[in-house]
Write a protein that holds these residues in place. Structure first.
Motif, mmCIF file in Angstrom:
data_model
loop_
_atom_site.group_PDB
_atom_site.id
_atom_site.type_symbol
_atom_site.label_atom_id
_atom_site.label_comp_id
_atom_site.label_asym_id
_atom_site.label_seq_id
_atom_site.Cartn_x
_atom_site.Cartn_y
_atom_site.Cartn_z
ATOM 1 N N PRO A 275 0.791 -1.231 0.000
ATOM 2 C CA PRO A 275 0.000 0.000 0.000
ATOM 3 C C PRO A 275 0.826 1.286 0.000
ATOM 4 O O PRO A 275 0.281 2.345 -0.273
ATOM 5 C CB PRO A 275 -0.818 -0.109 1.290
ATOM 6 C CG PRO A 275 -0.018 -1.004 2.179
ATOM 7 C CD PRO A 275 0.678 -1.969 1.273
ATOM 8 N N TYR A 276 2.132 1.189 0.274
ATOM 9 C CA TYR A 276 2.936 2.406 0.400
ATOM 10 C C TYR A 276 4.183 2.351 -0.476
ATOM 11 O O TYR A 276 4.701 1.280 -0.803
ATOM 12 C CB TYR A 276 3.372 2.616 1.858
ATOM 13 C CG TYR A 276 2.227 2.668 2.830
ATOM 14 C CD1 TYR A 276 1.397 3.787 2.911
ATOM 15 C CD2 TYR A 276 1.959 1.581 3.663
ATOM 16 C CE1 TYR A 276 0.331 3.817 3.805
ATOM 17 C CE2 TYR A 276 0.901 1.607 4.557
ATOM 18 C CZ TYR A 276 0.090 2.723 4.623
ATOM 19 O OH TYR A 276 -0.958 2.757 5.492
ATOM 20 N N GLN A 277 4.648 3.544 -0.842
ATOM 21 C CA GLN A 277 5.942 3.707 -1.496
ATOM 22 C C GLN A 277 6.897 4.374 -0.503
ATOM 23 O O GLN A 277 6.557 5.394 0.098
ATOM 24 C CB GLN A 277 5.828 4.578 -2.746
ATOM 25 C CG GLN A 277 5.142 3.919 -3.923
ATOM 26 C CD GLN A 277 5.139 4.814 -5.154
ATOM 27 O OE1 GLN A 277 5.332 6.027 -5.059
ATOM 28 N NE2 GLN A 277 4.915 4.234 -6.315
ATOM 29 N N LEU A 278 8.076 3.807 -0.358
ATOM 30 C CA LEU A 278 9.084 4.372 0.538
ATOM 31 C C LEU A 278 9.845 5.466 -0.194
ATOM 32 O O LEU A 278 10.426 5.230 -1.252
ATOM 33 C CB LEU A 278 10.046 3.280 1.003
ATOM 34 C CG LEU A 278 11.135 3.735 1.971
ATOM 35 C CD1 LEU A 278 10.550 3.938 3.361
ATOM 36 C CD2 LEU A 278 12.278 2.733 2.010
ATOM 37 N N LEU A 279 9.857 6.676 0.367
ATOM 38 C CA LEU A 279 10.540 7.811 -0.252
ATOM 39 C C LEU A 279 11.876 8.100 0.418
ATOM 40 O O LEU A 279 12.873 8.357 -0.255
ATOM 41 C CB LEU A 279 9.654 9.059 -0.193
ATOM 42 C CG LEU A 279 8.257 8.926 -0.801
ATOM 43 C CD1 LEU A 279 7.487 10.219 -0.636
ATOM 44 C CD2 LEU A 279 8.333 8.513 -2.265
ATOM 45 N N VAL A 280 11.901 8.108 1.733
ATOM 46 C CA VAL A 280 13.113 8.392 2.505
ATOM 47 C C VAL A 280 13.195 7.383 3.643
ATOM 48 O O VAL A 280 12.216 7.180 4.358
ATOM 49 C CB VAL A 280 13.092 9.824 3.081
ATOM 50 C CG1 VAL A 280 14.279 10.045 4.026
ATOM 51 C CG2 VAL A 280 13.117 10.853 1.962
ATOM 52 N N GLY A 281 14.360 6.749 3.798
ATOM 53 C CA GLY A 281 14.558 5.817 4.907
ATOM 54 C C GLY A 281 14.877 4.403 4.477
ATOM 55 O O GLY A 281 14.510 3.446 5.161
ATOM 56 N N SER A 282 15.587 4.241 3.364
ATOM 57 C CA SER A 282 15.884 2.903 2.850
ATOM 58 C C SER A 282 16.688 2.074 3.849
ATOM 59 O O SER A 282 16.446 0.876 4.010
ATOM 60 C CB SER A 282 16.665 3.003 1.537
ATOM 61 O OG SER A 282 15.914 3.674 0.554
ATOM 62 N N ARG A 283 17.651 2.708 4.527
ATOM 63 C CA ARG A 283 18.488 1.967 5.470
ATOM 64 C C ARG A 283 17.679 1.508 6.676
ATOM 65 O O ARG A 283 17.869 0.404 7.191
ATOM 66 C CB ARG A 283 19.683 2.828 5.915
ATOM 67 C CG ARG A 283 20.617 3.182 4.769
ATOM 68 C CD ARG A 283 21.740 4.099 5.220
ATOM 69 N NE ARG A 283 22.769 3.352 5.943
ATOM 70 C CZ ARG A 283 22.998 3.433 7.239
ATOM 71 N NH1 ARG A 283 22.257 4.236 7.985
ATOM 72 N NH2 ARG A 283 23.965 2.742 7.819
#
Length: 347
Positions: free
Chosen positions: A122-130
Motif C-alpha cells: 500500500p505504500y511507497q518508501l521515499l526516505v529511509g531505505s536503510r
C-alpha cells in the motif's frame, strides 16, 4: 491598519511545519550518527543548512496522521530514489541495526506515500531505505515483532525526487555514479529533458549538473574497467568525456577498457589486488592518445549549436566564441570548460 487575525488554517500550517522541522532535525541527527566519526564544523554548518532546506521544502506536505507502524513488506522502494538498494547489506548497516534492535524500533520515522499503483504493497518508501532494510533484516533474524515506524507525506514524483536528493546528497554511502545515474533518469522523467529546469529545482549550477550527467553517460565498458563503481568520480568523466567524443579515440579507449576489465576479473578470481583507479584512468587516456590526430582544432557545441572553436597552440588553447545575448552562461561555460580539457588532451 490592524493585522489580520490568524486563521485555523494558519495555525495548522505552522503546526505542520513545526512538526516537520522537528522530524527533519531528528533525521539529520541520525545521519550524523550513522556516518560514525565526529563531523568538523564546516560539515555541521552544511547539515544545518540542509535542515533548513528540508524543513522549508516539506513543511506543508506532511499528512495530518501520526506516525504509524507498518511491516517492511508493506512498502515498496520508490523507483525514483537514487540509493542503490542491492548495495545495502548487514555489514554496511550494522550500527543502525544494533541501534534499532536496542531501541525496539526505528525512532526516526521513514517517509512514505500511498502507492498509486495497483499493488499488494500500500505504500511507497521515499526516505529511509536503510531503516527499512534494518527492520526487515531484524524481522528475519530473531526480532519478528518489530515494525517500521512510518510517516505519510503527500508528494508528487518530482517533489519526492527532490526530497530524496536533499537527504541523499549528504550521505557518504551513495556513490557519485549512482547519484549521476539517478539525475540522468530524472532530467527526462521530471523535467522534460531540460537541464536548466532541473538544475534550478535542485539548487545546482548548470555546470555542476552537466558534470554529473557526463559521468552517467560514460560507456559501460569504461565503467567495468574500474575495480568498483564507487571508484568512478566526476573528475574522471571530465578527463574521459572529451576523448570519447572523437570517433577514433573512442574506439581505442573502449578497446583498452575491455582489456582492463578482463584483467580486473582475472585479478578478482585469483584473489589478486585490483588495478587502482589512477592506473585505470592513465591507461585509458594513453590508449586514446596513441592514434595521430590530423588536426588540433575542435568545434565547441552547446545544445546542438556550434558556438565556436578551440585550437591548440604552443602558447596554450585559443578560443573563438560566438555568444548570443540570451545565452545561458552557466551552461555555455560548462561546454567551454569541456572543450579546453579536450584541447589539452590533444596537446
Amino acid at each position: 491598519m490592524s493585522q489580520a487575525a490568524e486563521t485555523p488554517l494558519d495555525n495548522r500550517q505552522q503546526w505542520r511545519k513545526g512538526r516537520m522541522a522537528g522530524l527533519i532535525r531528528d533525521i539529520m541527527a541520525t545521519l550524523s550518527r550513522d556516518n560514525g566519526a565526529a563531523r568538523p564544523a564546516a560539515e555541521l554548518e552544511a547539515l544545518s543548512r540542509l535542515d533548513d532546506r528540508l524543513t522549508s521544502f516539506a513543511g506543508d506536505r506532511i499528512d495530518s496522521r501520526a506516525p504509524m507502524l507498518i511491516r517492511p513488506a508493506d512498502c515498496v522502494v520508490w523507483d525514483g530514489n537514487p540509493r542503490d538498494q542491492p548495495g545495502l547489506n548487514p555489514d554496511s548497516c550494522r550500527s543502525l541495526i544494533e541501534s534499532i534492535a536496542a531501541e525496539g524500533g526505528n525512532r526516526i520515522p521513514v517517509l512514505v506515500r500511498l502507492n498509486p499503483q495497483a499493488s499488494e504493497q500500500p505504500y511507497q518508501l521515499l526516505v529511509g531505505s536503510r531503516r527499512r532494510f534494518a527492520i526487515d533484516w531484524l524481522n528475519h533474524n530473531g526480532r519478528p515483532e518489530l515494525r517500521l515506524n512510518a510517516l505519510v507525506v503527500e508528494l508528487s514524483d518530482e517533489e519526492a525526487f527532490r526530497l530524496a536528493d536533499i537527504e541523499n546528497r549528504e550521505r557518504a554511502d551513495i556513490c557519485e555514479l549512482d547519484r549521476a545515474r539517478s539525475y540522468q533518469q530524472a532530467v527526462d522523467r521530471f523535467y522534460g529533458g531540460v537541464q536548466s529546469r532541473m538544475a534550478e529545482a535542485l539548487g545546482l549550477s548548470n555546470s555542476q549538473l552537466s558534470r554529473l550527467l557526463a559521468l552517467a553517460q560514460l560507456p559501460e565498458e569504461v565503467i567495468q574497467a574500474f575495480a568498483t563503481k564507487e571508484e568512478l568520480k566526476v573528475r574522471y568523466s571530465e578527463l574521459l568525456t572529451p576523448l570519447l567524443r572523437r570517433h577514433e579515440q573512442r574506439a581505442d579507449l573502449i578497446a583498452e577498457a575491455r582489456i582492463i576489465a578482463q584483467e580486473q576479473q582475472a585479478r578478482a578470481a585469483g584473489n589478486g589486488s585490483m588495478l587502482a583507479s589512477a592506473t585505470v584512468l592513465s591507461r585509458l587516456r594513453q590508449a586514446a592518445a596513441r592514434r595521430p590526430r590530423e588536426s588540433s582544432d575542435m568545434e565547441i557545441m552547446a545544445g546542438g549549436d556550434r558556438i565556436g572553436r578551440a585550437r591548440v597552440t604552443k602558447g596554450g588553447v585559443v578560443l573563438d566564441l560566438t555568444i548570443a545575448s540570451d545565452a545561458d552562461l552557466d551552461l555555455l561555460f560548462a561546454h567551454v570548460r569541456e572543450a579546453i580539457l579536450a584541447a589539452r588532451a590533444l596537446a
